[in-house]
Scaffold this motif. Structure first.
Motif, PDB file in Angstrom:
ATOM      1  N   UNK A   5      -8.088   4.972  -6.790  1.00 23.45           N
ATOM      2  CA  UNK A   5      -8.875   3.952  -7.470  1.00 23.45           C
ATOM      3  C   UNK A   5      -8.167   3.591  -8.764  1.00 23.45           C
ATOM      4  N   UNK A   6      -8.357   2.377  -9.204  1.00 25.47           N
ATOM      5  CA  UNK A   6      -7.564   1.905 -10.332  1.00 25.47           C
ATOM      6  C   UNK A   6      -8.367   0.996 -11.241  1.00 25.47           C
ATOM      7  N   UNK A   7      -9.161   1.619 -12.068  1.00 27.85           N
ATOM      8  CA  UNK A   7      -9.947   0.809 -12.981  1.00 27.85           C
ATOM      9  C   UNK A   7      -9.125   0.319 -14.163  1.00 27.85           C
ATOM     10  N   UNK A   8      -7.968   0.887 -14.385  1.00 25.86           N
ATOM     11  CA  UNK A   8      -7.080   0.328 -15.417  1.00 25.86           C
ATOM     12  C   UNK A   8      -6.491  -0.998 -14.927  1.00 25.86           C
ATOM     13  N   UNK A   9      -6.094  -1.060 -13.671  1.00 31.38           N
ATOM     14  CA  UNK A   9      -5.596  -2.321 -13.116  1.00 31.38           C
ATOM     15  C   UNK A   9      -6.712  -3.351 -13.069  1.00 31.38           C
ATOM     16  N   UNK A  10      -7.908  -2.910 -12.769  1.00 28.54           N
ATOM     17  CA  UNK A  10      -9.081  -3.789 -12.791  1.00 28.54           C
ATOM     18  C   UNK A  10      -9.212  -4.456 -14.164  1.00 28.54           C
ATOM     19  N   UNK A  11      -9.098  -3.668 -15.232  1.00 31.36           N
ATOM     20  CA  UNK A  11      -9.216  -4.224 -16.585  1.00 31.36           C
ATOM     21  C   UNK A  11      -8.093  -5.222 -16.874  1.00 31.36           C
TER      22      UNK A  11
ATOM     23  N   UNK B 224      -7.164  -4.931  -5.273  1.00 30.71           N
ATOM     24  CA  UNK B 224      -7.667  -3.973  -6.254  1.00 30.71           C
ATOM     25  C   UNK B 224      -9.165  -3.761  -6.085  1.00 30.71           C
ATOM     26  N   UNK B 225      -9.896  -4.830  -5.839  1.00 39.44           N
ATOM     27  CA  UNK B 225     -11.337  -4.710  -5.622  1.00 39.44           C
ATOM     28  C   UNK B 225     -11.626  -3.809  -4.431  1.00 39.44           C
ATOM     29  N   UNK B 226     -10.965  -4.060  -3.292  1.00 39.13           N
ATOM     30  CA  UNK B 226     -11.246  -3.275  -2.090  1.00 39.13           C
ATOM     31  C   UNK B 226     -10.717  -1.851  -2.183  1.00 39.13           C
ATOM     32  N   UNK B 227      -9.622  -1.635  -2.901  1.00 38.71           N
ATOM     33  CA  UNK B 227      -9.139  -0.268  -3.124  1.00 38.71           C
ATOM     34  C   UNK B 227     -10.189   0.513  -3.913  1.00 38.71           C
ATOM     35  N   UNK B 228     -10.729  -0.093  -4.962  1.00 37.31           N
ATOM     36  CA  UNK B 228     -11.742   0.595  -5.762  1.00 37.31           C
ATOM     37  C   UNK B 228     -13.015   0.867  -4.962  1.00 37.31           C
ATOM     38  N   UNK B 229     -13.438  -0.087  -4.164  1.00 38.55           N
ATOM     39  CA  UNK B 229     -14.641   0.106  -3.348  1.00 38.55           C
ATOM     40  C   UNK B 229     -14.398   1.194  -2.300  1.00 38.55           C
ATOM     41  N   UNK B 230     -13.275   1.140  -1.616  1.00 34.70           N
ATOM     42  CA  UNK B 230     -12.964   2.149  -0.594  1.00 34.70           C
ATOM     43  C   UNK B 230     -12.832   3.541  -1.215  1.00 34.70           C
ATOM     44  N   UNK B 231     -12.165   3.619  -2.357  1.00 36.30           N
ATOM     45  CA  UNK B 231     -12.021   4.905  -3.033  1.00 36.30           C
ATOM     46  C   UNK B 231     -13.353   5.482  -3.473  1.00 36.30           C
ATOM     47  N   UNK B 232     -14.237   4.634  -3.972  1.00 34.46           N
ATOM     48  CA  UNK B 232     -15.558   5.104  -4.388  1.00 34.46           C
ATOM     49  C   UNK B 232     -16.388   5.546  -3.188  1.00 34.46           C
ATOM     50  N   UNK B 233     -16.279   4.846  -2.085  1.00 33.64           N
ATOM     51  CA  UNK B 233     -16.974   5.272  -0.869  1.00 33.64           C
ATOM     52  C   UNK B 233     -16.464   6.638  -0.422  1.00 33.64           C
ATOM     53  N   UNK B 234     -15.166   6.823  -0.473  1.00 30.73           N
ATOM     54  CA  UNK B 234     -14.593   8.116  -0.093  1.00 30.73           C
ATOM     55  C   UNK B 234     -15.052   9.226  -1.035  1.00 30.73           C
ATOM     56  N   UNK B 235     -15.200   8.918  -2.308  1.00 29.55           N
ATOM     57  CA  UNK B 235     -15.706   9.904  -3.269  1.00 29.55           C
ATOM     58  C   UNK B 235     -17.142  10.285  -2.909  1.00 29.55           C
ATOM     59  N   UNK B 236     -17.948   9.304  -2.513  1.00 29.79           N
ATOM     60  CA  UNK B 236     -19.316   9.603  -2.102  1.00 29.79           C
ATOM     61  C   UNK B 236     -19.367  10.550  -0.920  1.00 29.79           C
ATOM     62  N   UNK B 237     -18.532  10.304   0.077  1.00 27.60           N
ATOM     63  CA  UNK B 237     -18.467  11.182   1.252  1.00 27.60           C
ATOM     64  C   UNK B 237     -17.986  12.569   0.841  1.00 27.60           C
ATOM     65  N   UNK B 238     -16.908  12.619   0.090  1.00 28.23           N
ATOM     66  CA  UNK B 238     -16.317  13.902  -0.323  1.00 28.23           C
ATOM     67  C   UNK B 238     -17.316  14.758  -1.091  1.00 28.23           C
TER      68      UNK B 238
END
Length: 147
Positions: A95-101, A54-68
């Motif tokens: 990204x899954x900040x609900x799963x993070x919580x 979950x941590x790496x999915x969120x980090x990877x998704x946020x990086x992709x958002x930055x590029x996009x």
């Protein structure tokens, strides 16, 4: 009779005009959520383990958002549905900040307060760092390509 004041108010488009955007977000969200679920199957977290996936999915998704966001807002005109489909839909579903919580709560409830607090702090810090560094790197790379 005077017309109502509309200065400073945001005018909402008709529902029919919003339908393509809603459809793009829904389709993208389904694809992103399926990709996240596939990641959780590929790299499952043990019941008493740290939620690395979950941590790496969120980090990877946020990086992709930055590029996009750099690509579609600073370099070229994109179709109006690209941002809702990819940004809000695919990457929002991925990204899954609900799963993070839920993961934080689970770690705290399971007596792993140290891990829970590290995870609680590390995820938003890593996610923000990822989006910032990916956007900055994308800007630099695109500047180098320009004649």
């Amino acid at each position: 009779m005077t017309a109502p004041r509309t200065e400073g108010l945001r005018v909402r488009p008709a529902r029919r005009a919003q339908a393509p955007v809603v459809a793009a977000v829904a389709l993208g969200g389904g694809a992103g959520a399926a990709a996240r679920y596939a990641a959780s199957l590929r790299w499952p977290t043990a019941a008493d383990g740290f939620p690395w996936t979950t941590l790496w999915v969120n980090v990877a998704g946020c990086a992709a958002i930055g590029v996009l966001m750099v690509v579609i807002t600073e370099t070229r005109a994109a179709h109006p549905l690209v941002r809702p489909f990819l940004g809000t839909g695919v990457l929002g579903g991925f990204t899954t900040f609900s799963t993070y919580a839920v993961d934080v709560r689970g770690l705290l409830d399971d007596g792993a307060a140290g891990h829970g607090l590290v995870y609680l702090a590390a995820t938003p810090i890593a996610a923000l760092a990822a989006v910032w560094s990916a956007a900055a790197t994308t800007r630099r790379a695109l500047r180098r390509r320009q004649p």
